[in-house]
Design a protein around this motif. Structure first.
Motif, PDB file in Angstrom:
ATOM      1  N   PRO A   1      -1.709   8.261  -5.847  1.00 11.34           N
ATOM      2  CA  PRO A   1      -1.823   6.886  -6.361  1.00 11.34           C
ATOM      3  C   PRO A   1      -2.239   6.811  -7.829  1.00 11.34           C
ATOM      4  O   PRO A   1      -1.736   5.971  -8.564  1.00 11.34           O
ATOM      5  CB  PRO A   1      -2.886   6.237  -5.469  1.00 11.34           C
ATOM      6  CG  PRO A   1      -3.224   7.214  -4.414  1.00 11.34           C
ATOM      7  CD  PRO A   1      -2.426   8.465  -4.601  1.00 11.34           C
TER       8      PRO A   1
ATOM      9  N   ALA B   1       2.078   1.764  -3.466  1.00 12.35           N
ATOM     10  CA  ALA B   1       1.002   2.255  -4.338  1.00 12.35           C
ATOM     11  C   ALA B   1       0.569   3.677  -3.988  1.00 12.35           C
ATOM     12  O   ALA B   1      -0.187   4.287  -4.725  1.00 12.35           O
ATOM     13  CB  ALA B   1      -0.198   1.311  -4.258  1.00 12.35           C
TER      14      ALA B   1
ATOM     15  N   VAL C   1       1.169   1.725 -11.048  1.00  5.80           N
ATOM     16  CA  VAL C   1       1.131   0.422 -10.391  1.00  5.80           C
ATOM     17  C   VAL C   1      -0.209  -0.259 -10.700  1.00  5.80           C
ATOM     18  O   VAL C   1      -1.211   0.403 -10.925  1.00  5.80           O
ATOM     19  CB  VAL C   1       1.276   0.535  -8.853  1.00  5.80           C
ATOM     20  CG1 VAL C   1       2.547   1.231  -8.478  1.00  5.80           C
ATOM     21  CG2 VAL C   1       0.075   1.228  -8.250  1.00  5.80           C
TER      22      VAL C   1
ATOM     23  N   TYR D   1      -2.649  -2.834  -8.810  1.00  2.91           N
ATOM     24  CA  TYR D   1      -2.818  -3.420  -7.480  1.00  2.91           C
ATOM     25  C   TYR D   1      -3.946  -4.430  -7.538  1.00  2.91           C
ATOM     26  O   TYR D   1      -5.057  -4.101  -7.933  1.00  2.91           O
ATOM     27  CB  TYR D   1      -3.164  -2.296  -6.483  1.00  2.91           C
ATOM     28  CG  TYR D   1      -2.834  -2.612  -5.036  1.00  2.91           C
ATOM     29  CD1 TYR D   1      -3.484  -3.643  -4.365  1.00  2.91           C
ATOM     30  CD2 TYR D   1      -1.887  -1.875  -4.345  1.00  2.91           C
ATOM     31  CE1 TYR D   1      -3.170  -3.921  -3.044  1.00  2.91           C
ATOM     32  CE2 TYR D   1      -1.583  -2.144  -3.025  1.00  2.91           C
ATOM     33  CZ  TYR D   1      -2.220  -3.164  -2.385  1.00  2.91           C
ATOM     34  OH  TYR D   1      -1.917  -3.435  -1.075  1.00  2.91           O
TER      35      TYR D   1
ATOM     36  N   LEU E   1      -1.055   4.468  -1.137  1.00  2.83           N
ATOM     37  CA  LEU E   1      -2.340   4.431  -0.434  1.00  2.83           C
ATOM     38  C   LEU E   1      -2.201   4.684   1.067  1.00  2.83           C
ATOM     39  O   LEU E   1      -3.197   4.673   1.781  1.00  2.83           O
ATOM     40  CB  LEU E   1      -3.029   3.078  -0.667  1.00  2.83           C
ATOM     41  CG  LEU E   1      -3.385   2.757  -2.122  1.00  2.83           C
ATOM     42  CD1 LEU E   1      -3.925   1.341  -2.243  1.00  2.83           C
ATOM     43  CD2 LEU E   1      -4.395   3.752  -2.662  1.00  2.83           C
TER      44      LEU E   1
ATOM     45  N   ARG F   1       0.835  -1.214   0.000  1.00  2.00           N
ATOM     46  CA  ARG F   1       0.000   0.000   0.000  1.00  2.00           C
ATOM     47  C   ARG F   1       0.867   1.260   0.000  1.00  2.00           C
ATOM     48  O   ARG F   1       0.534   2.252  -0.643  1.00  2.00           O
ATOM     49  CB  ARG F   1      -0.933  -0.003   1.212  1.00  2.00           C
ATOM     50  CG  ARG F   1      -2.018  -1.098   1.143  1.00  2.00           C
ATOM     51  CD  ARG F   1      -2.863  -1.125   2.411  1.00  2.00           C
ATOM     52  NE  ARG F   1      -3.472   0.159   2.669  1.00  2.00           N
ATOM     53  CZ  ARG F   1      -4.573   0.611   2.100  1.00  2.00           C
ATOM     54  NH1 ARG F   1      -5.211  -0.153   1.239  1.00  2.00           N
ATOM     55  NH2 ARG F   1      -5.053   1.800   2.373  1.00  2.00           N
TER      56      ARG F   1
ATOM     57  N   ARG G   1       0.632   6.928 -10.181  1.00  3.88           N
ATOM     58  CA  ARG G   1       1.695   5.921 -10.109  1.00  3.88           C
ATOM     59  C   ARG G   1       1.283   4.750 -11.003  1.00  3.88           C
ATOM     60  O   ARG G   1       0.161   4.247 -10.870  1.00  3.88           O
ATOM     61  CB  ARG G   1       1.881   5.419  -8.670  1.00  3.88           C
ATOM     62  CG  ARG G   1       2.273   6.524  -7.709  1.00  3.88           C
ATOM     63  CD  ARG G   1       2.612   5.962  -6.334  1.00  3.88           C
ATOM     64  NE  ARG G   1       2.829   7.069  -5.390  1.00  3.88           N
ATOM     65  CZ  ARG G   1       3.384   6.944  -4.193  1.00  3.88           C
ATOM     66  NH1 ARG G   1       3.774   5.752  -3.786  1.00  3.88           N
ATOM     67  NH2 ARG G   1       3.547   7.982  -3.407  1.00  3.88           N
TER      68      ARG G   1
END
Lengths: 222, 368
Positions: free
Chosen positions: B80, B52, B85, B87, B54, B49, B83
Motif C-alpha cells: 500500500p 489501495a 492512492v 484514501y 489493504l 481497500r 501505491r
C-alpha cells in the motif's frame, strides 16, 4: 545499615532485563496483536506460562538449560570461558524468561487498542511499515510502553525463586535484594531484613501507584 | 493523443471471505469524480481497500494508468505505501498524537510532493484550514475532521483519490460544510477520484459517472442519471428509491426569501438558496420518486411551489406492492413518481395524458 550491594545488583538486573525485553517483547507483542495465525493462542499461552508456573519449575529447567553440559550453557562456556549458571549473565537470561509476560501483555493490549486503522492510514500516506510503527504506533502506545517497562522492572526486582535456583547466593554476582532478605531472616538479622523489606514494599507500592495512575486497561491478565 | 496521464482503472479481482465474496471486473476511465454506488454490504469499501492494497486476500490484477499494482499470476503485489492512492476513510483516522499541522506534515514529508513546499500551502488554503493548524485533532468537529483528513490525503500527492463514504459519519450541517470542498476537488486538483456512497443524492451532486455494485459484483456502469434513475435496473426490484435528475439553469436569486430560481426547460423551479452558483450556471437537482406528487389538473391552494407540466409516459405497476412507477415527461426528461396503484386508477392516468408533477421546495434543502 545493611550492605546495599544487593540493592544495586537488583537494580542492575532489572534494568538490563527491561531493556532486553523491550527489544524482544515489542516485536512479539506487535505480531500477537495483529496476526491471524493459528499459532497465536499457543504462543500466547507459552508467553503467559511464567505467570502461573511455580518459580521452582521455571528455575529448575532454566538451570538445566543453562548448565555447562547443555547446548546453551556449553556454548557460553566455550565462548566466554565462564559458566552461565550461578552468574549475573545467567540471572539476566532467567529474568528475561520469567518477566516476559509482564512486557508482552501490556504491549499487546496497547497495540490492540491502537488497532490497524492508524497503520492503514499511515500506509496510504506512503509510510512503510517500520516508519508507521515508530511514528504512529509507538507514540499512540506510549502509555503501554511505560506500563510494560515499569511492570517488568518491578517484577524483576521482586523475583526470588528463579533467582535462587539459577543464581544461588553469590555476593556481588547473584545476591539480589530478595535473596539478601531471605538470608537475613535465616540468620535472624531481623532488623536488616526489615529495612530491605520495607524498602521493597514502598518501592512496589510506588510502582503500582504509577501504573494505575497512567491508565487502567493495559495491565497484566492471565 | 491526450497529454494527460491515463486515468484508466482496470480491476479484475476476487476476494473470498467466510460470508462475503467480492468479484469485480472493471475497466473504466476515471474522469473527475466517479461514484461507486450500492447498498450497505455490497462491497464498495472492500473494493476501495483492494485497490489501495489493504486487503491481502485479494487475488487478480489491478492497474491504474500505466502502473500495475497487482498481478497475482506473477506474484506481483505492490504494498500500500508504494501505491500512489489517497484514501479518505469514513472515520477520518487522523493521528491523535499529532496536531492538524502535524498530520499534514506527516503526509507531506512522505508524499510524492515532499520537496514542493507550496503544495502543502495550496491545500491548506483550498481546504480553508489556516486557523486550525495548531489545533489538536481531538478537538475538531466532525466536518473539520473530514476536511483535515481530505487535506492530509491531498498533500501526500496521490494520483487517485479513494473516498470511502467520507460523509457518512457526519450530521447534515457538517455535510453541507464539506460538500463544496468535495465538489471543487476535480477542478481544483485534477485528481481522479472514486467516491463511495449509498446516498443517491450525494452521488448526483458529485459524480457524473456511476459504478453500481451489489452483492460484491458490478451490476451497472453508466451516467449518473441512467443508473440512479433506475433505467439500468429494468426488470428487477431496485435496491434504492430511484431518482430523477433535473439539469437546470440558474435564473436568479431571491435573497430576501433565501430562494434561488432555476429554469428546467422553459419551466421555473424554486429551490432553497444555492449560494455557490450565479445566474446562468448549470446545476443538477435530484428528486426521489417518492417525493413527486401527480395531479391531473393545475392545483390551487396548495403550498407546493413547483408545478411542472408534462405528459404521462410509462405506468409500471410494481408487482406485490401498493405502488406504481409513473413517469411524467417534462420537456423530454422523464420524472419518476412513485404513487399508489389506487391513485393511478382514481386519477385515470393513461399514457400520453396531461399531468402535473408537484415538487416541494423543502425536499431540496439540507441534504447530500
Amino acid at each position: 545499615m545493611p550492605d546495599l550491594g544487593p540493592l544495586w545488583l537488583s537494580l542492575a538486573l532489572a534494568s538490563v532485563t527491561t531493556v532486553i525485553l523491550l527489544f524482544i517483547g515489542t516485536p512479539l507483542a506487535w505480531w500477537l496483536s495483529g496476526t491471524q495465525s493459528r499459532l497465536r493462542p499457543a504462543i500466547e499461552a507459552v508467553t503467559a506460562l511464567p505467570l502461573v508456573l511455580p518459580p521452582t519449575v521455571l528455575g529448575f529447567y532454566i538451570l538445566i538449560a543453562l548448565g555447562p553440559t547443555s547446548p546453551i550453557g556449553g556454548f557460553w562456556l566455550k565462548v566466554t570461558g565462564e559458566a552461565l549458571t550461578f552468574s549475573f549473565s545467567g540471572l539476566v537470561i532467567a529474568s528475561v524468561v520469567y518477566s516476559l509476560p509482564f512486557m508482552v501483555q501490556p504491549l499487546q493490549n496497547a497495540f490492540s487498542a491502537v488497532g490497524r486503522g492508524p497503520v492503514e492510514a499511515a500506509a496510504t500516506l506512503r509510510a512503510n511499515p517500520l516508519d508507521a510503527f515508530f511514528y504512529v504506533v509507538v507514540p499512540l502506545s506510549a502509555r503501554g510502553f511505560v506500563t510494560a517497562a515499569v511492570l517488568t522492572f518491578a517484577h524483576t526486582i521482586g523475583e526470588f525463586g528463579v533467582v535462587l535456583m539459577v543464581g544461588g547466593n553469590i555476593p556481588g554476582e547473584t545476591r539480589v535484594i530478595s535473596i539478601a532478605i531471605y538470608e537475613h531472616v535465616e540468620t535472624l538479622k531481623y532488623s536488616e531484613a526489615h529495612i530491605l523489606s520495607v524498602g521493597l514494599i514502598a518501592f512496589a507500592f510506588a510502582v503500582l501507584l504509577l501504573v494505575y495512575s497512567i491508565r487502567r486497561g493495559n495491565g497484566i491478565n492471565v | 493523443m491526450s497529454e494527460l496521464p491515463s486515468t484508466i482503472l482496470s480491476v479484475a479481482v476476487q476476494v473470498a471471505y467466510p460470508n462475503f465474496r467480492l468479484d469485480v471486473n472493471l475497466n473504466e476511465s476515471l474522469d473527475g469524480t466517479v461514484g461507486l454506488f450500492g447498498p450497505s454490504g455490497s462491497g464498495k469499501s472492500t473494493l476501495l481497500r483492494v485497490i489501495a492494497g489493504l486487503e491481502p486476500l485479494a487475488l487478480g490484477t489491478i492497474g491504474f494508468g500505466d502502473e500495475r499494482w497487482q498481478d497475482s499470476a506473477v506474484q506481483r503485489n505492490v504494498p500500500p505505501h508504494h501505491r500512489p492512492v489517497g484514501y479518505v476513510f469514513q472515520r477520518a483516522r487522523l493521528f491523535p498524537h499529532l496536531s492538524v499541522e502535524g498530520n499534514l506534515e506527516f503526509a507531506h514529508s512522505r508524499g510524492s510532493r515532499a520537496s514542493d513546499i507550496d503544495a502543502k500551502e495550496e491545500v491548506i488554503v483550498a481546504m480553508n484550514l489556516g486557523s486550525l493548524l495548531s489545533r489538536d485533532v481531538d478537538g475538531l468537529s466532525g466536518g473539520e475532521t473530514q476536511r483535515v483528513a481530505l487535506a492530509r490525503t491531498l498533500v501526500s500527492g496521490p494520483k487517485i483519490l479513494l473516498l470511502d463514504e467520507p460523509l457518512a459519519a457526519l450530521d447534515v450541517r457538517a455535510k453541507n460544510d464539506i460538500f463544496p470542498y468535495l465538489e471543487a476537488l476535480p477542478a481544483r486538483f485534477g485528481i481522479p477520484s472514486l467516491f463511495v456512497s449509498h446516498s443517491v443524492h450525494e452521488m448526483v451532486r458529485l459524480a457524473e459517472k456511476v459504478i453500481a455494485l451489489d452483492e460484491g459484483r458490478v451490476t451497472a456502469v453508466g451516467g449518473a442519471s441512467e443508473i440512479l434513475g433506475g433505467a439500468l435496473y429494468a426488470g428487477h426490484a431496485l435496491p434504492f428509491e430511484p431518482v430523477s435528475i433535473l439539469n437546470v439553469t440558474v435564473s436568479g436569486h431571491l435573497p430576501d426569501l433565501r430562494l434561488t430560481q432555476v429554469l428546467f426547460g422553459d419551466q421555473q423551479l424554486t429551490v432553497p438558496e444555492m449560494s455557490t452558483v450565479v445566474k446562468g450556471d448549470q446545476a443538477r437537482l435530484s428528486v426521489s420518486a417518492a417525493d413527486i406528487v401527480i395531479a391531473t389538473s393545475y392545483p390551487e391552494n396548495l403550498s407546493v411551489r413547483n408545478v411542472l407540466f408534462g405528459t404521462v409516459g410509462q405506468i409500471i405497476e410494481m408487482p406485490g406492492s401498493a405502488f406504481a412507477m409513473v413517469t411524467v415527461d417534462v420537456g423530454g426528461t422523464p420524472l419518476k413518481a412513485r404513487i399508489t396503484r389506487e391513485a393511478v386508477k382514481d386519477l385515470g392516468l393513461e399514457r400520453g395524458g396531461p399531468a402535473y408533477a408537484l415538487i416541494k421546495t423543502a425536499i431540496f434543502d439540507h441534504r447530500g
